[in-house]
Design a protein around this motif. Structure first.
Motif, PDB file in Angstrom:
ATOM      1  N   UNK A  75      -0.952  -4.464   6.211  1.00  0.00           N
ATOM      2  CA  UNK A  75      -0.469  -3.249   5.483  1.00  0.00           C
ATOM      3  C   UNK A  75       0.585  -2.615   6.792  1.00  0.00           C
ATOM      4  N   UNK A  76      -0.009  -2.669   8.117  1.00  0.00           N
ATOM      5  CA  UNK A  76       0.698  -2.223   9.210  1.00  0.00           C
ATOM      6  C   UNK A  76       2.216  -3.288   9.278  1.00  0.00           C
ATOM      7  N   UNK A  77       2.147  -4.541   8.892  1.00  0.00           N
ATOM      8  CA  UNK A  77       3.206  -5.278   9.198  1.00  0.00           C
ATOM      9  C   UNK A  77       4.241  -4.652   8.094  1.00  0.00           C
ATOM     10  N   UNK A  78       3.598  -4.323   6.879  1.00  0.00           N
ATOM     11  CA  UNK A  78       4.564  -3.949   5.557  1.00  0.00           C
ATOM     12  C   UNK A  78       5.220  -2.804   5.878  1.00  0.00           C
ATOM     13  N   UNK A  79       4.488  -1.721   6.753  1.00  0.00           N
ATOM     14  CA  UNK A  79       5.388  -0.622   7.024  1.00  0.00           C
ATOM     15  C   UNK A  79       5.868  -0.485   8.534  1.00  0.00           C
ATOM     16  N   UNK A  80       6.112  -1.714   8.938  1.00  0.00           N
ATOM     17  CA  UNK A  80       6.864  -1.884  10.407  1.00  0.00           C
ATOM     18  C   UNK A  80       6.373  -1.438  11.496  1.00  0.00           C
ATOM     19  N   UNK A  89      -9.389 -18.072   2.983  1.00  0.00           N
ATOM     20  CA  UNK A  89      -8.684 -17.151   3.021  1.00  0.00           C
ATOM     21  C   UNK A  89      -7.354 -17.475   3.003  1.00  0.00           C
ATOM     22  N   UNK A  90      -6.633 -18.408   3.615  1.00  0.00           N
ATOM     23  CA  UNK A  90      -4.972 -18.772   3.742  1.00  0.00           C
ATOM     24  C   UNK A  90      -4.779 -19.423   2.470  1.00  0.00           C
ATOM     25  N   UNK A  91      -5.594 -19.931   1.952  1.00  0.00           N
ATOM     26  CA  UNK A  91      -5.371 -20.734   0.569  1.00  0.00           C
ATOM     27  C   UNK A  91      -5.364 -19.573  -0.719  1.00  0.00           C
ATOM     28  N   UNK A  92      -6.141 -18.497  -0.601  1.00  0.00           N
ATOM     29  CA  UNK A  92      -6.122 -17.317  -1.466  1.00  0.00           C
ATOM     30  C   UNK A  92      -4.968 -16.747  -1.335  1.00  0.00           C
ATOM     31  N   UNK A  93      -4.509 -16.544  -0.123  1.00  0.00           N
ATOM     32  CA  UNK A  93      -3.330 -15.861   0.181  1.00  0.00           C
ATOM     33  C   UNK A  93      -1.966 -16.603  -0.682  1.00  0.00           C
ATOM     34  N   UNK A  94      -2.087 -17.986  -0.379  1.00  0.00           N
ATOM     35  CA  UNK A  94      -1.061 -18.662  -0.853  1.00  0.00           C
ATOM     36  C   UNK A  94      -0.998 -18.793  -2.447  1.00  0.00           C
ATOM     37  N   UNK A  95      -2.100 -18.811  -2.854  1.00  0.00           N
ATOM     38  CA  UNK A  95      -2.324 -18.830  -4.462  1.00  0.00           C
ATOM     39  C   UNK A  95      -1.876 -17.555  -5.008  1.00  0.00           C
ATOM     40  N   UNK A  96      -2.298 -16.446  -4.277  1.00  0.00           N
ATOM     41  CA  UNK A  96      -1.954 -15.125  -4.846  1.00  0.00           C
ATOM     42  C   UNK A  96      -0.298 -14.913  -4.711  1.00  0.00           C
ATOM     43  N   UNK A  97       0.046 -15.272  -3.691  1.00  0.00           N
ATOM     44  CA  UNK A  97       1.703 -15.230  -3.748  1.00  0.00           C
ATOM     45  C   UNK A  97       2.288 -16.137  -4.848  1.00  0.00           C
ATOM     46  N   UNK A  98       1.903 -17.295  -4.889  1.00  0.00           N
ATOM     47  CA  UNK A  98       2.406 -18.071  -5.964  1.00  0.00           C
ATOM     48  C   UNK A  98       2.417 -17.243  -7.497  1.00  0.00           C
ATOM     49  N   UNK A  99       1.289 -16.927  -7.733  1.00  0.00           N
ATOM     50  CA  UNK A  99       1.150 -16.325  -9.076  1.00  0.00           C
ATOM     51  C   UNK A  99       1.772 -14.786  -9.190  1.00  0.00           C
ATOM     52  N   UNK A 100       1.737 -14.492  -7.873  1.00  0.00           N
ATOM     53  CA  UNK A 100       2.473 -12.945  -7.942  1.00  0.00           C
ATOM     54  C   UNK A 100       3.862 -12.992  -8.210  1.00  0.00           C
ATOM     55  N   UNK A 101       4.541 -14.237  -7.505  1.00  0.00           N
ATOM     56  CA  UNK A 101       6.215 -14.164  -7.856  1.00  0.00           C
ATOM     57  C   UNK A 101       6.387 -14.748  -9.269  1.00  0.00           C
ATOM     58  N   UNK A 102       5.315 -14.952 -10.190  1.00  0.00           N
ATOM     59  CA  UNK A 102       5.736 -15.248 -11.471  1.00  0.00           C
ATOM     60  C   UNK A 102       5.651 -13.990 -12.418  1.00  0.00           C
ATOM     61  N   UNK A 103       5.423 -13.069 -11.788  1.00  0.00           N
ATOM     62  CA  UNK A 103       5.171 -11.632 -12.472  1.00  0.00           C
ATOM     63  C   UNK A 103       6.287 -10.917 -12.420  1.00  0.00           C
ATOM     64  N   UNK A 104       6.664  -9.841 -13.240  1.00  0.00           N
ATOM     65  CA  UNK A 104       7.762  -8.908 -13.127  1.00  0.00           C
ATOM     66  C   UNK A 104       7.588  -8.146 -11.849  1.00  0.00           C
ATOM     67  N   UNK A 105       6.272  -7.934 -11.669  1.00  0.00           N
ATOM     68  CA  UNK A 105       6.087  -6.958 -10.094  1.00  0.00           C
ATOM     69  C   UNK A 105       6.590  -7.945  -8.914  1.00  0.00           C
ATOM     70  N   UNK A 153     -15.596  -6.592   5.735  1.00  0.00           N
ATOM     71  CA  UNK A 153     -15.588  -6.129   7.090  1.00  0.00           C
ATOM     72  C   UNK A 153     -14.209  -6.604   7.574  1.00  0.00           C
ATOM     73  N   UNK A 154     -14.264  -7.996   7.676  1.00  0.00           N
ATOM     74  CA  UNK A 154     -13.322  -8.773   8.493  1.00  0.00           C
ATOM     75  C   UNK A 154     -11.921  -8.655   7.566  1.00  0.00           C
ATOM     76  N   UNK A 155     -12.354  -8.756   6.212  1.00  0.00           N
ATOM     77  CA  UNK A 155     -10.990  -9.030   5.230  1.00  0.00           C
ATOM     78  C   UNK A 155     -10.272  -7.691   5.375  1.00  0.00           C
ATOM     79  N   UNK A 156     -11.280  -6.361   5.443  1.00  0.00           N
ATOM     80  CA  UNK A 156     -10.624  -5.240   5.476  1.00  0.00           C
ATOM     81  C   UNK A 156      -9.669  -4.989   6.454  1.00  0.00           C
ATOM     82  N   UNK A 157     -10.052  -5.663   8.008  1.00  0.00           N
ATOM     83  CA  UNK A 157      -9.204  -5.682   9.191  1.00  0.00           C
ATOM     84  C   UNK A 157      -7.833  -6.476   8.875  1.00  0.00           C
ATOM     85  N   UNK A 158      -8.097  -7.695   8.261  1.00  0.00           N
ATOM     86  CA  UNK A 158      -6.974  -8.481   7.689  1.00  0.00           C
ATOM     87  C   UNK A 158      -5.918  -7.631   6.934  1.00  0.00           C
ATOM     88  N   UNK A 159      -6.539  -6.993   6.035  1.00  0.00           N
ATOM     89  CA  UNK A 159      -5.383  -6.462   5.221  1.00  0.00           C
ATOM     90  C   UNK A 159      -5.009  -5.180   5.904  1.00  0.00           C
TER      91      UNK A 159
END
Length: 493
Positions: free
Chosen positions: A103-108, A129-145, A93-99
């Motif tokens: 999402x709201x920030x992504x759409x401005x 949670x902050x550590x997971x976001x950072x790790x996810x960004x690191x790995x995501x920037x290595x991908x084509x997407x 529930x808390x992570x849903x509110x975070x995401x």
């Protein structure tokens, strides 16, 4: 083992190498090459909030219903990167509110001008949670997407090698090089190529002071010919990395006497002032503050509520206006996500004030000192010196927690915390109650026994061993690690 053994190890290493992927991550090209990439995939020009939201979705999600309410479970928080080591449980529930806020920030919709404050009791997975976001960004920037790009300046067109290029210190998007009068048309064309339900690609700011001076000097040299200026620009793939301080920053409050706002926005390089003749020359400034290097990614503020008031002014501009003010320079645009993150009320705590040293509970400490913590000190472990010393308290904050509390019963004391609260063991290392840490355990190995064999519970015959018994700690709560069926452990206090 000799040469043959070394060849075996080398072959194992070679099997894991992916030269094609390495070349893609270290791609270099021209501005024209980058324009082709952006036209083919406008999502390359996403801002930091949009990229963070896409990263979370890239790991997938599942929907389920509980008590007639719909929940979304985002798999990123299962920590698929490190096989569940930092997995977060029971906070959908808390992570849903975070995401939803991301999402709201992504759409401005406005939350892009806010700080993501993870607020909760000690051990409620805020830093995880902050550590997971950072790790996810690191790995995501290595991908084509998740690919993103930055640029640098080659002063000598005939020069080559890594030292021939001066890279943008703030990892800016090459689209910042587009002249002001052409930006509206360029971004309109990029958004025309986006889907109807996609977010809009927006301009994320102007050039940083260093790139602005270089750009203006070249424009003067070429009499305003932009095409000749961009011949000096080299574009490269940008891979985010917290360890390399590229696109991911971390800031932690320290002794206020030894820390100032230059750690956030950079500082003068006094050695280069003599070389360039002025302390307002951007070439004599180190744009290496945490807010500088975190541009295009995210920054984590550890214990953000304990920051000195001097840092709040920088945070106000960084969050509301997406601008920072380096010393001696105008406001500089940034594009990054700012994320910040604070024991049971009846837990006893030793404190020192003007009245002397005394014991109290966390709840009473909050009632007494929440208006003002002047003169309040508590014992804290100094990680740098491995010593315990009296440490001033800046604020006492109370949080609500409705989950299950666990009691950790050690030989030298008992403490009741949330399941993932860090605790020090005898050697000074940290562990977490939810890890079910034990001093000694013996397991019944059943698979090796022949069919029909007679099993003897040897642990049950040894004094001091506990099998399936649940012990009650002095604090009244259950042990964090009652023995599971088939296990036995020493019955130590």
């Amino acid at each position: 083992m000799g040469v043959a053994g070394a060849d075996t190890l080398f072959s194992l290493i070679k099997q894991k190498q992916d030269l094609q992927s390495y070349r893609e991550r270290h791609w270099n090209g021209t501005v024209q090459d980058y324009m082709e990439i952006v036209l083919g995939s406008p999502r390359v020009a996403r801002n930091a909030c949009q990229r963070l939201y896409d990263m979370i979705l890239a790991y997938g999600f599942t929907e389920y219903t509980r008590h007639h309410e719909r929940y979304v479970h985002y798999r990123l928080f299962d920590d698929p990167i490190d096989h569940g080591r930092d997995a977060v449980f029971g906070l959908d529930a808390s992570l849903m509110r975070l995401v939803h806020n991301i999402k709201s920030a992504a759409f401005g919709y406005g939350t892009e001008k806010r700080i993501l404050l993870l607020h909760g009791p000690v051990g409620s997975s805020k830093s995880t949670i902050a550590r997971l976001l950072k790790k996810g960004l690191e790995l995501y920037s290595n991908t084509a997407e998740g690919a993103l790009y930055t640029y640098g300046w080659r002063s000598d067109l005939g020069a080559s090698g890594p030292e021939a290029v001066q890279w943008c210190p703030m990892h800016e998007d090459p689209l910042h090089l587009i002249p002001l009068e052409s930006q509206e048309a360029v971004y309109a064309e990029l958004n025309r190529r986006m889907g109807p339900k996609d977010y809009r690609i927006v301009h994320t700011g102007s050039l940083c002071p260093f790139c602005r001076k270089t750009y203006q000097d070249l424009m003067t040299a070429y009499d305003g010919d932009w095409e000749k200026v961009i011949r000096h620009v080299v574009v490269k793939r940008l891979v985010l990395s917290e360890k390399d301080r590229i696109g991911i920053g971390t800031f932690q409050p320290k002794d206020e006497k030894n820390q100032d706002s230059t750690e956030l926005t950079g500082d003068l390089n006094y050695r280069k002032i003599a070389e360039y003749g002025s302390d307002s020359d951007p070439r004599a400034f180190n744009f290496d503050g945490e807010l500088n290097i975190a541009n295009r990614g995210m920054i984590e503020f550890i214990e953000i509520l304990k920051l000195d008031v001097a840092f709040l002014y920088d945070l106000l501009g960084a969050s509301q206006e997406h601008k920072i003010k380096p010393k001696k320079f105008p406001q500089t645009d940034i594009d990054e996500v700012i994320c910040g993150h604070s024991v049971a009320g009846h837990e006893p705590i030793l404190f020192r004030s003007q009245e002397g040293i005394a014991w109290t509970t966390m709840e009473r400490l909050h009632e007494r000192f929440s208006p003002s913590c002047e003169g309040l000190e508590v014992l804290a472990h100094d990680l740098e010196t491995s010593a315990t010393r009296w440490t001033p308290v800046r604020s006492v904050i109370r949080h609500r927690f409705t989950g299950e509390m666990l009691t950790t019963d050690q030989k030298w004391g008992v403490v009741e915390t949330t399941p993932n609260h860090s605790i020090y063991d005898r050697s000074g290392a940290t562990f977490y109650p939810e890890e079910l840490h034990e001093v000694l355990a013996a397991r019944r190995i059943q698979s090796f026994a022949p069919v029909g064999a007679l099993f003897i519970d040897v642990a049950g015959a040894i004094p001091g061993f506990v099998t399936c018994e649940t012990r009650i700690a002095a604090g009244g709560g259950p042990m964090t690690r009652p023995s599971r069926p088939g296990w036995a452990r020493l019955g130590l206090p």
